[in-house]
Design a protein around this motif. Structure first.
Motif, PDB file in Angstrom:
ATOM      1  N   TYR A 114      45.588  35.221  33.082  1.00  0.00           N
ATOM      2  CA  TYR A 114      46.109  36.517  33.503  1.00  0.00           C
ATOM      3  C   TYR A 114      44.967  37.526  33.586  1.00  0.00           C
ATOM      4  O   TYR A 114      44.463  37.991  32.564  1.00  0.00           O
ATOM      5  CB  TYR A 114      47.168  37.007  32.517  1.00  0.00           C
ATOM      6  CG  TYR A 114      48.305  36.034  32.335  1.00  0.00           C
ATOM      7  CD1 TYR A 114      49.354  35.985  33.246  1.00  0.00           C
ATOM      8  CD2 TYR A 114      48.321  35.140  31.265  1.00  0.00           C
ATOM      9  CE1 TYR A 114      50.403  35.080  33.094  1.00  0.00           C
ATOM     10  CE2 TYR A 114      49.360  34.234  31.109  1.00  0.00           C
ATOM     11  CZ  TYR A 114      50.390  34.211  32.021  1.00  0.00           C
ATOM     12  OH  TYR A 114      51.421  33.305  31.862  1.00  0.00           O
ATOM     13  N   PRO A 115      44.529  37.889  34.795  1.00  0.00           N
ATOM     14  CA  PRO A 115      43.414  38.840  34.928  1.00  0.00           C
ATOM     15  C   PRO A 115      43.768  40.194  34.324  1.00  0.00           C
ATOM     16  O   PRO A 115      44.903  40.668  34.436  1.00  0.00           O
ATOM     17  CB  PRO A 115      43.214  38.939  36.450  1.00  0.00           C
ATOM     18  CG  PRO A 115      43.859  37.711  37.014  1.00  0.00           C
ATOM     19  CD  PRO A 115      45.013  37.402  36.110  1.00  0.00           C
ATOM     20  N   TRP A 116      42.783  40.807  33.667  1.00  0.00           N
ATOM     21  CA  TRP A 116      42.987  42.111  33.040  1.00  0.00           C
ATOM     22  C   TRP A 116      42.090  43.139  33.711  1.00  0.00           C
ATOM     23  O   TRP A 116      40.905  42.888  33.888  1.00  0.00           O
ATOM     24  CB  TRP A 116      42.663  42.030  31.546  1.00  0.00           C
ATOM     25  CG  TRP A 116      43.069  43.259  30.796  1.00  0.00           C
ATOM     26  CD1 TRP A 116      42.306  44.331  30.497  1.00  0.00           C
ATOM     27  CD2 TRP A 116      44.367  43.540  30.273  1.00  0.00           C
ATOM     28  NE1 TRP A 116      43.027  45.274  29.820  1.00  0.00           N
ATOM     29  CE2 TRP A 116      44.312  44.804  29.668  1.00  0.00           C
ATOM     30  CE3 TRP A 116      45.579  42.837  30.258  1.00  0.00           C
ATOM     31  CZ2 TRP A 116      45.411  45.393  29.048  1.00  0.00           C
ATOM     32  CZ3 TRP A 116      46.669  43.413  29.640  1.00  0.00           C
ATOM     33  CH2 TRP A 116      46.583  44.683  29.041  1.00  0.00           C
ATOM     34  N   ARG A 163      32.862  40.425  33.431  1.00  0.00           N
ATOM     35  CA  ARG A 163      32.715  39.337  34.398  1.00  0.00           C
ATOM     36  C   ARG A 163      31.448  38.526  34.213  1.00  0.00           C
ATOM     37  O   ARG A 163      31.291  37.477  34.828  1.00  0.00           O
ATOM     38  CB  ARG A 163      32.729  39.925  35.818  1.00  0.00           C
ATOM     39  CG  ARG A 163      34.010  40.666  36.152  1.00  0.00           C
ATOM     40  CD  ARG A 163      33.831  41.547  37.368  1.00  0.00           C
ATOM     41  NE  ARG A 163      32.893  42.637  37.090  1.00  0.00           N
ATOM     42  CZ  ARG A 163      32.619  43.619  37.960  1.00  0.00           C
ATOM     43  NH1 ARG A 163      33.196  43.624  39.153  1.00  0.00           N
ATOM     44  NH2 ARG A 163      31.765  44.566  37.625  1.00  0.00           N
ATOM     45  N   ASN A 207      38.288  37.331  31.090  1.00  0.00           N
ATOM     46  CA  ASN A 207      39.634  36.839  31.356  1.00  0.00           C
ATOM     47  C   ASN A 207      39.829  35.463  30.738  1.00  0.00           C
ATOM     48  O   ASN A 207      38.955  34.608  30.791  1.00  0.00           O
ATOM     49  CB  ASN A 207      39.884  36.757  32.862  1.00  0.00           C
ATOM     50  CG  ASN A 207      40.235  38.112  33.438  1.00  0.00           C
ATOM     51  OD1 ASN A 207      40.972  38.882  32.834  1.00  0.00           O
ATOM     52  ND2 ASN A 207      39.686  38.429  34.612  1.00  0.00           N
ATOM     53  N   THR A 215      40.082  44.612  38.827  1.00  0.00           N
ATOM     54  CA  THR A 215      40.717  43.486  38.145  1.00  0.00           C
ATOM     55  C   THR A 215      39.781  42.305  38.270  1.00  0.00           C
ATOM     56  O   THR A 215      39.650  41.711  39.338  1.00  0.00           O
ATOM     57  CB  THR A 215      42.083  43.151  38.751  1.00  0.00           C
ATOM     58  OG1 THR A 215      42.917  44.301  38.617  1.00  0.00           O
ATOM     59  CG2 THR A 215      42.725  41.982  38.033  1.00  0.00           C
ATOM     60  N   ALA A 233      37.788  39.051  38.621  1.00  0.00           N
ATOM     61  CA  ALA A 233      38.162  37.736  39.116  1.00  0.00           C
ATOM     62  C   ALA A 233      38.163  36.725  37.977  1.00  0.00           C
ATOM     63  O   ALA A 233      37.361  36.805  37.053  1.00  0.00           O
ATOM     64  CB  ALA A 233      37.190  37.290  40.204  1.00  0.00           C
ATOM     65  N   VAL A 234      39.069  35.790  38.034  1.00  0.00           N
ATOM     66  CA  VAL A 234      39.146  34.757  37.006  1.00  0.00           C
ATOM     67  C   VAL A 234      37.935  33.851  37.134  1.00  0.00           C
ATOM     68  O   VAL A 234      37.657  33.297  38.195  1.00  0.00           O
ATOM     69  CB  VAL A 234      40.441  33.932  37.159  1.00  0.00           C
ATOM     70  CG1 VAL A 234      40.465  32.811  36.135  1.00  0.00           C
ATOM     71  CG2 VAL A 234      41.649  34.835  36.974  1.00  0.00           C
ATOM     72  N   GLU A 235      37.162  33.716  36.051  1.00  0.00           N
ATOM     73  CA  GLU A 235      35.976  32.880  36.063  1.00  0.00           C
ATOM     74  C   GLU A 235      36.355  31.477  35.642  1.00  0.00           C
ATOM     75  O   GLU A 235      37.073  31.263  34.683  1.00  0.00           O
ATOM     76  CB  GLU A 235      34.919  33.431  35.105  1.00  0.00           C
ATOM     77  CG  GLU A 235      34.447  34.829  35.494  1.00  0.00           C
ATOM     78  CD  GLU A 235      33.409  35.349  34.523  1.00  0.00           C
ATOM     79  OE1 GLU A 235      32.439  34.618  34.251  1.00  0.00           O
ATOM     80  OE2 GLU A 235      33.554  36.476  34.051  1.00  0.00           O
TER      81      GLU A 235
END
Length: 386
Positions: A32-34, A39, A24, A376, A378-380
């Protein structure tokens, strides 16, 4: 050049994809998570391996440290090999820590400079462990205001730090020095252009070469002329391919100006340098899917190179010698306007992949399977810096 010769040259083209292109990422305003985005390092390598299986031309994946840091790099190497790819360039991160607010190798604080050198040495050790011959170094060092720091002193610090890093290289390794004319420093950057990078590489030695990021230039820069001069001087080490409209947009390769990409690849083709230059993608897919966008970039590079191989060298040289300006230009246009999809389709059949790798990805259920497996993502925090 007949079709068989062109296909042989095309088979030599290997394109490295970046681990950070599979996770992401976002703009300065939001990430914007895809669904199904990678991950961790293993998932990023697995996605790179899928791109290679789809295209047949992307056998290596670049790592960014510490974004891709793991406890056991031997295990990571074995995982990559089991997936059918190898680990490529190791990219030290010298901008993601609070200590680097005023720079890394050029920082006024000697302790911070020492920390930056030590991190580069750590990355060299990682490269040795995973069998990579490349260290790809980009510095975010620069200043925002006149008088913030002494420019000549910063240059001296830069050279001193690079010399320390260079001295730690193992035999057979190359240090690829990247430049950028602005950002994040808006008044000055310490490696602002290809000339500064080339001077540094000349000072360091034969294991140092320049890396050209196609988005790191002012508007209107003749990038292919830079490529030609670096080739002539034996200083072109590699590319970070992307495309831009205004700044360092990191868009899909060839999406804005495919003719520029063709002109760059023409210089590579005319110098027969495809085996000595590292072709690496450096992109940030913010609003589109990760894997199919990477596949499209690889396809666009192949397309540009296939067209570059079609340039009629003898006719071009004759027109140039005769001063036939329009005639010479038309030789290039003739190659650029040629539909090379049949040729690339034959190449891909010989490589055992589908003629349209993007369609193969989209029709093969890969995205849906990854979304089910990973959700989806998680935003890292590491990717929030992109």
């Amino acid at each position: 050049m007949d079709e068989q010769q062109a296909l042989a040259r095309l088979r030599e083209l290997e394109i490295e994809t970046p681990s950070w292109g599979y996770g992401n990422s976002g703009t300065r305003f939001h990430v914007y998570p895809w669904p199904g985005a990678a991950r961790n390092a293993s998932e990023r390598i697995a996605d790179a391996a899928l791109v290679h299986r789809l295209t047949g031309c992307c056998p290596s994946v670049a790592l960014h440290i510490p974004w891709d840091a793991v406890d056991d790099y031997g295990e990571l190497k074995a995982f990559a090999e089991a997936q059918g790819v190898r680990i490529g360039a190791i990219n030290p991160n010298l901008f993601g820590s609070d200590e680097y607010r005023l720079g890394s190798l050029c920082n006024p604080d000697a302790g911070v400079r020492a920390q930056a050198v030590e991190h580069c040495r750590e990355c060299i050790a990682i490269a040795e462990e995973v069998g990579s011959p490349l260290i790809s170094l980009w510095l975010a060092d620069g200043t925002n205001y006149p008088g913030q720091d002494d420019l000549r002193t910063r240059h001296a610090r830069l050279l001193d730090g690079l010399e320390q890093v260079y001295a730690s290289l193992r035999p057979g390794m190359r240090l690829l020095v990247e430049y950028k004319f602005f950002e994040p420093g808006f008044y000055s950057t310490d490696l602002p252009d290809w000339g500064t990078a080339a001077l540094a590489c000349r000072r360091l030695g034969d294991q140092a070469q320049v890396l050209v990021d196609t988005g790191h230039h002012p508007q209107g820069t003749n990038v292919e002329q830079i490529v030609a001069l670096l080739l002539a001087e034996g200083l072109l080490g590699g590319f970070h391919f992307n495309n831009r409209k205004y700044a360092d947009d990191d868009l899909i390769v060839g999406s804005i100006d495919p003719f520029e990409l063709f002109r760059i690849m023409r210089e590579i083709a005319s110098a027969d340098a495809v085996r000595s230059v590292a072709f690496m993608i450096d992109q940030s897919h913010n609003v589109e899917g990760k894997i199919d966008a990477m596949v499209q970039s690889a396809m666009n590079i192949q397309t540009a190179y296939a067209k570059a191989l079609l340039v009629d060298g003898p006719r071009l040289s004759a027109a140039q010698a005769e001063g036939d300006v329009l005639g010479a230009h038309r030789v290039l246009l003739e190659a650029f306007e040629t539909d090379v999809r049949p040729q690339l389709g034959r190449l891909r059949r010989e490589l055992g992949v589908e003629e349209d790798p993007v369609a193969a990805f989209r029709g093969g259920g890969f995205a849906e399977a990854l979304a089910r497996e990973r959700g989806t993502a998680a935003v890292e925090s590491a990717y929030e810096t992109l």
